[in-house]
Design a protein around this motif. Structure first.
Motif, PDB file in Angstrom:
ATOM      1  N   GLN A  54      57.969  42.814 -41.560  1.00  0.00           N
ATOM      2  CA  GLN A  54      57.292  43.063 -43.050  1.00  0.00           C
ATOM      3  C   GLN A  54      58.532  42.619 -43.871  1.00  0.00           C
ATOM      4  N   LYS A  55      58.162  41.692 -44.991  1.00  0.00           N
ATOM      5  CA  LYS A  55      58.949  41.002 -45.845  1.00  0.00           C
ATOM      6  C   LYS A  55      58.501  40.808 -47.291  1.00  0.00           C
ATOM      7  N   LEU A  56      59.434  40.859 -48.238  1.00  0.00           N
ATOM      8  CA  LEU A  56      59.186  40.554 -49.594  1.00  0.00           C
ATOM      9  C   LEU A  56      59.647  39.477 -50.217  1.00  0.00           C
ATOM     10  N   VAL A  57      58.573  38.759 -50.976  1.00  0.00           N
ATOM     11  CA  VAL A  57      58.936  37.495 -51.549  1.00  0.00           C
ATOM     12  C   VAL A  57      58.683  37.521 -53.149  1.00  0.00           C
ATOM     13  N   THR A  58      59.186  36.763 -53.744  1.00  0.00           N
ATOM     14  CA  THR A  58      58.816  36.426 -55.238  1.00  0.00           C
ATOM     15  C   THR A  58      57.791  35.433 -55.416  1.00  0.00           C
ATOM     16  N   GLY A  59      57.080  35.468 -56.613  1.00  0.00           N
ATOM     17  CA  GLY A  59      56.205  34.298 -56.666  1.00  0.00           C
ATOM     18  C   GLY A  59      55.995  34.320 -58.424  1.00  0.00           C
ATOM     19  N   PHE A  60      55.605  33.098 -58.975  1.00  0.00           N
ATOM     20  CA  PHE A  60      55.306  33.004 -60.456  1.00  0.00           C
ATOM     21  C   PHE A  60      53.842  32.217 -60.432  1.00  0.00           C
ATOM     22  N   SER A  61      53.252  32.776 -61.803  1.00  0.00           N
ATOM     23  CA  SER A  61      52.000  32.187 -62.195  1.00  0.00           C
ATOM     24  C   SER A  61      51.800  32.085 -63.704  1.00  0.00           C
ATOM     25  N   GLU A  62      51.213  30.859 -63.916  1.00  0.00           N
ATOM     26  CA  GLU A  62      50.979  30.719 -65.351  1.00  0.00           C
ATOM     27  C   GLU A  62      49.914  31.720 -66.061  1.00  0.00           C
ATOM     28  N   ASP A  63      48.704  31.975 -65.109  1.00  0.00           N
ATOM     29  CA  ASP A  63      47.636  32.643 -65.544  1.00  0.00           C
ATOM     30  C   ASP A  63      47.273  33.957 -64.794  1.00  0.00           C
ATOM     31  N   GLY A  64      48.161  34.508 -63.902  1.00  0.00           N
ATOM     32  CA  GLY A  64      48.103  35.492 -63.162  1.00  0.00           C
ATOM     33  C   GLY A  64      46.957  35.391 -62.054  1.00  0.00           C
ATOM     34  N   ILE A  65      46.523  34.410 -61.774  1.00  0.00           N
ATOM     35  CA  ILE A  65      45.532  33.986 -60.654  1.00  0.00           C
ATOM     36  C   ILE A  65      45.719  33.090 -59.805  1.00  0.00           C
ATOM     37  N   HIS A  66      46.158  32.179 -60.258  1.00  0.00           N
ATOM     38  CA  HIS A  66      46.916  31.037 -59.368  1.00  0.00           C
ATOM     39  C   HIS A  66      48.355  31.200 -59.117  1.00  0.00           C
ATOM     40  N   TRP A  67      48.856  31.468 -57.833  1.00  0.00           N
ATOM     41  CA  TRP A  67      50.333  31.628 -57.671  1.00  0.00           C
ATOM     42  C   TRP A  67      51.065  30.635 -56.967  1.00  0.00           C
ATOM     43  N   GLN A  68      52.387  30.578 -57.257  1.00  0.00           N
ATOM     44  CA  GLN A  68      53.228  29.548 -56.454  1.00  0.00           C
ATOM     45  C   GLN A  68      54.299  30.737 -55.752  1.00  0.00           C
ATOM     46  N   LEU A  69      54.219  31.017 -54.148  1.00  0.00           N
ATOM     47  CA  LEU A  69      54.866  32.126 -53.789  1.00  0.00           C
ATOM     48  C   LEU A  69      56.302  31.291 -53.131  1.00  0.00           C
ATOM     49  N   ASN A  70      57.439  31.943 -53.224  1.00  0.00           N
ATOM     50  CA  ASN A  70      58.633  31.337 -52.722  1.00  0.00           C
ATOM     51  C   ASN A  70      58.803  31.674 -51.271  1.00  0.00           C
ATOM     52  N   ASN A  71      58.912  30.732 -50.427  1.00  0.00           N
ATOM     53  CA  ASN A  71      59.138  30.851 -48.969  1.00  0.00           C
ATOM     54  C   ASN A  71      60.643  31.384 -48.706  1.00  0.00           C
ATOM     55  N   ARG A  72      60.851  32.315 -49.471  1.00  0.00           N
ATOM     56  CA  ARG A  72      62.475  32.878 -49.274  1.00  0.00           C
ATOM     57  C   ARG A  72      62.152  34.397 -49.180  1.00  0.00           C
ATOM     58  N   TYR A  73      62.576  35.055 -47.947  1.00  0.00           N
ATOM     59  CA  TYR A  73      62.400  36.534 -47.893  1.00  0.00           C
ATOM     60  C   TYR A  73      63.734  37.286 -48.297  1.00  0.00           C
ATOM     61  N   PHE A  74      63.517  38.040 -49.255  1.00  0.00           N
ATOM     62  CA  PHE A  74      64.678  38.786 -49.826  1.00  0.00           C
ATOM     63  C   PHE A  74      64.938  40.193 -49.528  1.00  0.00           C
ATOM     64  N   TYR A  75      63.858  40.825 -49.115  1.00  0.00           N
ATOM     65  CA  TYR A  75      63.962  42.327 -48.623  1.00  0.00           C
ATOM     66  C   TYR A  75      63.179  42.610 -47.523  1.00  0.00           C
ATOM     67  N   ASP A  76      63.714  43.410 -46.600  1.00  0.00           N
ATOM     68  CA  ASP A  76      62.730  43.992 -45.559  1.00  0.00           C
ATOM     69  C   ASP A  76      62.103  45.145 -46.121  1.00  0.00           C
ATOM     70  N   GLY A  77      60.977  45.367 -45.956  1.00  0.00           N
ATOM     71  CA  GLY A  77      60.270  46.235 -46.582  1.00  0.00           C
ATOM     72  C   GLY A  77      58.815  46.038 -46.839  1.00  0.00           C
ATOM     73  N   TYR A  78      57.907  46.821 -47.521  1.00  0.00           N
ATOM     74  CA  TYR A  78      56.736  46.531 -48.033  1.00  0.00           C
ATOM     75  C   TYR A  78      56.186  47.397 -49.085  1.00  0.00           C
ATOM     76  N   ASP A  79      55.052  47.005 -49.698  1.00  0.00           N
ATOM     77  CA  ASP A  79      54.058  47.791 -50.469  1.00  0.00           C
ATOM     78  C   ASP A  79      55.154  47.869 -51.946  1.00  0.00           C
ATOM     79  N   PRO A  80      55.480  46.523 -52.777  1.00  0.00           N
ATOM     80  CA  PRO A  80      56.313  46.991 -53.751  1.00  0.00           C
ATOM     81  C   PRO A  80      55.540  47.361 -54.905  1.00  0.00           C
ATOM     82  N   ARG A  81      56.102  47.809 -55.993  1.00  0.00           N
ATOM     83  CA  ARG A  81      55.613  48.102 -57.188  1.00  0.00           C
ATOM     84  C   ARG A  81      56.678  47.403 -58.325  1.00  0.00           C
TER      85      ARG A  81
END
Length: 318
Positions: free
Chosen positions: A70-97
């Motif tokens: 279970q990993k966490l990644v960041t992502g960015f979007s112009e409209d909050g619907i279509h996302w570009q996710l980074n294929n770089r895992y920066f934390y072991d964990g899950y269910d972020p807020r």
């Protein structure tokens, strides 16, 4: 009429309520917005967090790999619907807020703790979603569903969490803890317990609480147990603005439950798991991000005045 206290968000993701819909929350017609295989080696991408960022949106996303790590990644979007996710895992964990607070974006997440085992609520912060500063863990093992409030209350930071066990916990209440500095946590208060059949097994906090003129609007997940296992649905309650452990109103039934294919079929069937909400104070619009069947990310909508009225009209506290 209930009003959101906060910033305007003119570009909030939105779709009007379908004609004839009588429910207080409705689904985005193009769900799911993030498929399970959006990254290499991703088995599933689901329970995830989103905030406004630089005129668009940034997020932290749970990715379970084909190894089932279970990993966490960041992502960015112009409209909050279509996302570009980074294929770089920066934390072991899950269910972020995520929430914006004191000029930082704060991340709370379920962090694995190898000694003595189990999970804690990890907290980190960032200004650019490129580098994160780790803070002290907020809880002892074992805890999940750590959710920070978007501002201090009575000059104290506030955190929802749910004490639990090391497995698939067959119980669980929501508690609130307070801190003067995000390091030392105490003054713990019970908030809610399981109540009706739909949430009678366990409950857990959802997105960052939403400040309104009626109190803190809090979406949560509730779990029932049937002969087919757990079913996760979305509910809501409203707390006192100055003492957010005091519940003023709580809806007697779920607001959204598993009904669509992407909510009923997946790695964990029958799951609606809310983790993030965007708000626009001008229109009262709320966009809720949730995990479907522990497999994909989906989106739903509501309007603050309608949702508050619904909670008060179907109030178990009355």
């Amino acid at each position: 009429m209930a009003k959101i206290i906060g910033k305007e968000l003119a570009n909030i993701p939105w779709q009007d309520k379908p004609q004839g819909c009588k429910d207080p929350i409705w689904r985005y017609s193009e769900n799911p917005i993030i498929q399970r295989d959006a990254l290499p080696k991703s088995n599933s991408i689901f329970n995830s967090a989103v905030v406004p960022y630089k005129g668009g949106f940034a997020g932290v996303f749970r990715v379970d790999l084909t190894s089932r790590l279970q990993k966490l990644v960041t992502g960015f979007s112009e409209d909050g619907i279509h996302w570009q996710l980074n294929n770089r895992y920066f934390y072991d964990g899950y269910d972020p807020r995520l929430c914006e607070l004191d000029g930082w974006f704060y991340l709370s997440f379920v962090k694995k703790n190898s000694i003595p085992g189990g999970t804690v609520i990890g907290i980190a912060r960032t200004k650019d979603f490129e580098s994160f500063e780790d803070l002290e863990d907020a809880t002892l093992p074992v805890s999940r569903n750590g959710v920070l409030f978007p501002r201090k209350v009575n000059d104290m930071y506030m955190l929802f969490s749910r004490p639990c066990d090391k497995g698939h916990t067959p119980y669980g209440d929501i508690y609130l803890s307070q801190s003067p500095d995000l390091t030392f946590w105490g003054k713990h208060h019970h908030v809610i317990s399981p109540y009706n059949t739909w949430d009678g097994t366990k409950v857990g906090a959802g997105p960052t609480p939403i400040e309104t003129d009626e109190g803190w609007l809090c979406f949560y997940h509730g779990v029932t147990t049937s002969c087919n296992g757990f079913t996760y649905s979305m509910g809501a309650f409203i707390t006192d603005i100055h003492e957010p452990w005091k519940v003023l109103h709580r809806a007697d039934g779920y607001l959204l439950n598993p009904r669509t294919l992407y909510e009923c079929v997946g790695d964990v069937p029958n799951v609606v798991f809310p983790c993030a909400a965007l708000t626009d104070s001008k229109t009262g619009r709320i966009a809720i991000y949730y995990g479907g069947a522990d497999t994909v990310v989906a989106l739903a909508f509501c309007e603050v005045n309608e949702i508050v009225a619904y909670i008060k009209e179907n109030d178990i506290m009355a």
